[in-house]
Design an enzyme around this catalytic site. Structure first.
Site, PDB file in Angstrom:
ATOM      1  N   HIS A  51       0.840  -1.199   0.000  1.00  0.00           N
ATOM      2  CA  HIS A  51       0.000   0.000   0.000  1.00  0.00           C
ATOM      3  C   HIS A  51       0.874   1.249   0.000  1.00  0.00           C
ATOM      4  CE1 HIS A  51      -3.004   2.724   2.241  1.00  0.00           C
ATOM      5  NE2 HIS A  51      -3.471   2.557   1.012  1.00  0.00           N
ATOM      6  N   ARG A  52       0.870   1.978  -1.111  1.00  0.00           N
ATOM      7  CA  ARG A  52       1.741   3.137  -1.301  1.00  0.00           C
ATOM      8  C   ARG A  52       3.212   2.722  -1.174  1.00  0.00           C
ATOM      9  NH1 ARG A  52      -1.751   7.019   2.829  1.00  0.00           N
ATOM     10  NH2 ARG A  52      -3.769   6.172   2.204  1.00  0.00           N
ATOM     11  N   GLU A  78       1.043  -0.365  -4.786  1.00  0.00           N
ATOM     12  CA  GLU A  78      -0.090   0.533  -5.057  1.00  0.00           C
ATOM     13  C   GLU A  78       0.398   1.966  -4.931  1.00  0.00           C
ATOM     14  OE1 GLU A  78      -3.673   2.942  -3.486  1.00  0.00           O
ATOM     15  OE2 GLU A  78      -1.712   2.541  -2.596  1.00  0.00           O
ATOM     16  N   ASP A  80      -0.832   6.458  -5.702  1.00  0.00           N
ATOM     17  CA  ASP A  80      -1.899   7.446  -5.912  1.00  0.00           C
ATOM     18  C   ASP A  80      -1.391   8.534  -6.848  1.00  0.00           C
ATOM     19  OD1 ASP A  80      -3.856   6.592  -3.602  1.00  0.00           O
ATOM     20  OD2 ASP A  80      -1.881   6.738  -2.661  1.00  0.00           O
ATOM     21  N   HIS A  93      -0.787  10.941  -2.089  1.00  0.00           N
ATOM     22  CA  HIS A  93      -2.118  10.497  -1.667  1.00  0.00           C
ATOM     23  C   HIS A  93      -3.071  11.645  -1.378  1.00  0.00           C
ATOM     24  CE1 HIS A  93      -5.180   9.254   1.311  1.00  0.00           C
ATOM     25  NE2 HIS A  93      -5.231   8.157   0.572  1.00  0.00           N
ATOM     26  N   GLU A 161      -3.852   4.134  -8.527  1.00  0.00           N
ATOM     27  CA  GLU A 161      -5.117   4.771  -8.151  1.00  0.00           C
ATOM     28  C   GLU A 161      -5.216   6.191  -8.698  1.00  0.00           C
ATOM     29  OE1 GLU A 161      -7.820   6.163  -4.315  1.00  0.00           O
ATOM     30  OE2 GLU A 161      -6.188   4.717  -4.014  1.00  0.00           O
ATOM     31  N   LYS A 163      -6.556   9.392  -7.986  1.00  0.00           N
ATOM     32  CA  LYS A 163      -7.016  10.020  -6.752  1.00  0.00           C
ATOM     33  C   LYS A 163      -7.769  11.310  -7.061  1.00  0.00           C
ATOM     34  CE  LYS A 163      -6.896   9.282  -2.335  1.00  0.00           C
ATOM     35  NZ  LYS A 163      -7.260   7.975  -1.765  1.00  0.00           N
ATOM     36  N   ASP A 290       0.102  -1.877   4.322  1.00  0.00           N
ATOM     37  CA  ASP A 290       1.288  -1.074   4.612  1.00  0.00           C
ATOM     38  C   ASP A 290       2.459  -1.978   4.989  1.00  0.00           C
ATOM     39  OD1 ASP A 290      -0.325   1.166   4.300  1.00  0.00           O
ATOM     40  OD2 ASP A 290      -0.622   1.452   6.453  1.00  0.00           O
TER      41      ASP A 290
END
Length: 302
Positions: A51-52, A78, A80, A93, A161, A163, A290
């Site tokens: 995640h990120r 992943e 954003d 993000h 993503e 955003k 994360d």
């Protein structure tokens, strides 16, 4: 004129990609113009997705975070994407620069410090790492192009993503242009290295219309009754782990997406082994975390 040019380039790139996919079918927007392989699958162990990046160990959405994920052996990351005042795509993000940069120190009179109110050159001056730890001082907010090059260098796969698409009209075309320029709309990447996701259903409809070979995923937990409608433009449903059950995941898997496969389910954000094992029992295809190394260890998963 700019929009027409981008559309023409995107169409050309995607037409080439569709022709390159073995067994592809260009009929009716080419719903079959991508490999039927999915990143996960019903009855298989779910993937662990950073995640990120590995954001528990490095500042989120930075090159350091995806490098750390690579060091941990995590192949899927992943990120954003948002847009600057002068039209550059950057990986961050929040719609504000406050939380993850030193923007208040560098530009103290520019409240509320929105990404869309700063140029790419101004954002490039910001420190996006010190907030996380002193050893990351000087880390920068990457442009999407630079980020894509690092993902490619690391041989990683990307869950991208879009955003806040409502803030950035036309961002879908721009993202597809960058993906094409960076070589991510070819057969190899489309088959199993790229998924575009968003909370914005209209944004995903636009991506699917412009680039039907690109797999997409809708963030959130649409009702079971709404799943057939989502399947017209999305290959997956990516819900919060708090909002799902085994029954819901089964309902999602019972619906076929635009490329003829059951909709996939990637659950977020899962940072402990117990929760990872719970959602795995539900049958999810991916776990966004994360701490992807913790998830991998708990599930003994790729």
């Amino acid at each position: 004129m700019y929009a027409r040019a981008v559309a023409a380039i995107t169409t050309a790139l995607l037409g080439t990609a569709a022709l390159l996919v073995p067994g592809s079918d260009a009929r009716a927007g080419s719903h079959a113009a991508v490999s039927h392989a999915r990143p996960g699958g019903v009855g298989t162990r779910p993937l662990a997705i950073g995640h990120r990046g590995a954001s528990a160990q490095a500042p989120e959405n930075t090159l350091a975070a995806i490098d750390r994920a690579a060091e941990l052996g995590v192949s899927w990351v992943e990120n954003d994407v948002q847009r600057t005042k002068d039209g550059e795509l950057v990986v961050i993000h929040d719609d504000s620069l406050r939380r993850t940069t030193n923007v208040e120190d560098v530009f103290p009179r520019r409240s509320p410090w929105k990404v869309k109110d700063f140029t790419a050159a101004e954002i490039a001056r910001l420190d996006a790492g010190s907030w996380f730890g002193s050893r990351f001082a000087g880390t920068r907010v990457p442009t999407l192009a630079r980020y894509m090059r690092r993902v490619e260098h690391n041989h990683q796969k990307l869950l991208l993503e879009i955003k806040n698409p409502e803030l950035y009209p036309g961002i879908e075309r721009q993202i597809l242009k960058v993906l094409g320029d960076e070589g991510w709309l070819d057969r190899r990447h489309l088959a199993d290295r790229l998924i575009v996701q968003s909370f914005g259903a209209d944004s995903l409809r636009t991506v699917h219309r412009l680039a039907p070979a690109v797999r997409t995923a809708l963030l959130g937990t649409p009702s079971v009754a709404d799943l057939p409608g989502c399947a017209g433009f999305a290959d997956g449903i990516n819900p919060s782990q708090r909002s799902i059950s085994r029954k819901y995941v089964a309902a999602v898997h019972s619906v076929a997406g635009p490329h003829g496969r059951p909709l996939a389910v990637f659950a977020w954000t899962v940072d402990d082994g117990e929760t990872a094992r719970r959602v795995a029992r539900y049958g999810v295809d991916g776990v966004i975390s994360d701490k992807p190394d913790v998830v991998r260890a708990a599930l003994r998963t790729p």
